[in-house]
Design a protein around this motif. Structure first.
Motif, PDB file in Angstrom:
ATOM      1  N   LEU A  77       0.825  -1.207   0.000  1.00  0.00           N
ATOM      2  CA  LEU A  77       0.000   0.000   0.000  1.00  0.00           C
ATOM      3  C   LEU A  77       0.862   1.261   0.000  1.00  0.00           C
ATOM      4  O   LEU A  77       0.435   2.310  -0.491  1.00  0.00           O
ATOM      5  CB  LEU A  77      -0.941  -0.006   1.214  1.00  0.00           C
ATOM      6  N   ALA A  78       2.075   1.143   0.546  1.00  0.00           N
ATOM      7  CA  ALA A  78       2.998   2.285   0.586  1.00  0.00           C
ATOM      8  C   ALA A  78       3.875   2.359  -0.665  1.00  0.00           C
ATOM      9  O   ALA A  78       4.813   3.158  -0.711  1.00  0.00           O
ATOM     10  CB  ALA A  78       3.872   2.201   1.829  1.00  0.00           C
ATOM     11  N   ASN A  79       3.575   1.516  -1.663  1.00  0.00           N
ATOM     12  CA  ASN A  79       4.308   1.502  -2.927  1.00  0.00           C
ATOM     13  C   ASN A  79       5.776   1.115  -2.738  1.00  0.00           C
ATOM     14  O   ASN A  79       6.658   1.591  -3.450  1.00  0.00           O
ATOM     15  CB  ASN A  79       4.209   2.865  -3.624  1.00  0.00           C
ATOM     16  N   LYS A  80       6.041   0.223  -1.788  1.00  0.00           N
ATOM     17  CA  LYS A  80       7.398  -0.255  -1.531  1.00  0.00           C
ATOM     18  C   LYS A  80       7.666  -1.609  -2.186  1.00  0.00           C
ATOM     19  O   LYS A  80       8.728  -2.197  -1.984  1.00  0.00           O
ATOM     20  CB  LYS A  80       7.637  -0.366  -0.022  1.00  0.00           C
ATOM     21  N   GLY A  81       6.724  -2.104  -2.930  1.00  0.00           N
ATOM     22  CA  GLY A  81       6.871  -3.367  -3.640  1.00  0.00           C
ATOM     23  C   GLY A  81       5.717  -3.509  -4.606  1.00  0.00           C
ATOM     24  O   GLY A  81       4.676  -2.854  -4.458  1.00  0.00           O
ATOM     25  N   GLN A  82       5.905  -4.366  -5.606  1.00  0.00           N
ATOM     26  CA  GLN A  82       4.868  -4.521  -6.629  1.00  0.00           C
ATOM     27  C   GLN A  82       3.956  -5.716  -6.372  1.00  0.00           C
ATOM     28  O   GLN A  82       2.787  -5.712  -6.761  1.00  0.00           O
ATOM     29  CB  GLN A  82       5.522  -4.667  -8.013  1.00  0.00           C
TER      30      GLN A  82
END
Length: 326
Positions: A77-82
């Motif tokens: 959700l924090a855009n730290k992984g796809q």
């Protein structure tokens, strides 16, 4: 914490290039795993990275382990992984109980990958009432899978206590001395314990909610759709290549070039773990990845009956197979 694996030169059986994109440019891509890179549970990604399957599909892969399924969800959700591997229970809780924009593009394993190591003193769930089962994380995926399996056998989950323990084979001493009635481990670790201890007994949880899935978010699909398609193409190629193998000696040698852990270092158990894992990757129709909507509906029904998630939700709103190779 990041665990980036080296890329080798060999090609897994059945692997070909041809992902979305062009040229030699590699796009950074992060895979999140709530399981450590010391387990056959993460073989598709570890093996795929070592054999260049992700590079062939235009990806600069980072394998990142995280502290549990909740953190995997938070990082997505924090855009730290796809994409993340997660337990089905946690994905449904995030989507249906917490209203998070979670999406399940694919199934990883169609069979429960968790085992409970016990002894003849307490081999069955009915023997665990009033006793303690060791879990790797309180209220984590294993703990929730245990609760669902107990409910399925009409045993009140509250009647079985939980204690946080390590995942190592040596934890079996706590079972042997009666401190624990059993403890939860991965399937390959269970095989190690059984080989080392003649009095060990292995119980396999039965709830369909115990399957593992791949999870992403709607935002990741919008921003990284092509990369996600390349990821699932590479994973399919790796899995189908390994499924087609008559023996796993070459694959074991490849993994040992970078990794060392108990179940991999033992030839007999490594081969048995590969065999078990390749079977778990295949659905009823023999395909890898493609969700069985009837099974997911059944899992959702179990969670609703157990008051883990609210009723009235649509499984179709959680599943999106558009990223899978068609």
């Amino acid at each position: 914490m990041l665990a980036a694996c080296a890329t080798g030169e060999s090609t897994p059986a059945g692997t070909t290039s041809g992902g979305t994109g062009g040229g030699d440019a590699l796009t950074p891509f992060t895979f999140l795993s709530f399981l450590p890179l010391t387990s056959f549970s993460v073989v598709p990604e570890m093996y795929g990275d070592l054999t260049g399957a992700f590079t062939k599909n235009h990806m600069d892969m980072t394998l990142q382990t995280v502290k549990g399924s909740a953190q995997a969800t938070q990082l997505l959700l924090a855009n730290k992984g796809q994409v993340a591997r997660n337990g089905l229970i946690d994905a449904m809780i995030a989507a249906f109980a917490q209203d998070q924009p979670i999406v399940i593009p694919a199934i990883d394993t169609f069979q429960v990958g968790i085992r409970i190591v016990t002894t003849d003193a307490s081999p069955e769930p009915s023997d665990w009432v009033g006793k303690t089962i060791g879990v790797p994380s309180v209220n984590g995926t294993s703990d929730k899978t245990l609760s669902m399996s107990l409910r399925k056998m009409d045993i009140d989950p509250e009647s079985v206590k939980r204690q946080l323990v390590g995942l190592a084979p040596g934890t079996f001493d706590l079972v042997r001395n009666g401190t624990l009635a059993g403890y939860m481990v991965s399937a390959d670790t269970a095989q190690i314990v059984a080989k080392q201890n003649s009095d060990a007994r292995i119980f396999v949880p039965t709830s369909v909610t115990g399957m593992n899935i791949y999870m992403t978010t709607k935002e990741q699909i919008d921003q990284h759709g092509d990369e996600l398609k390349n990821f699932f193409l590479a994973v399919q190629q790796v899995k189908e290549g390994l499924i087609a193998e008559k023996n796993f000696d070459a694959a074991i040698k490849t993994l040992r070039s970078e990794y060392t852990f108990a179940s991999l270092d033992d030839d007999e158990i490594a081969n048995a773990s590969f065999k078990e894992r390749t079977a778990a990757w295949q659905g009823k129709d023999g395909r890898t990845g493609w969700p069985d909507m009837e099974e997911l509906e059944g899992a959702y029904g179990e969670l609703v009956d157990s008051k883990v998630v609210p009723s009235g939700k649509k499984i179709e709103s959680l599943v999106d197979t558009s990223l899978l190779p068609q």
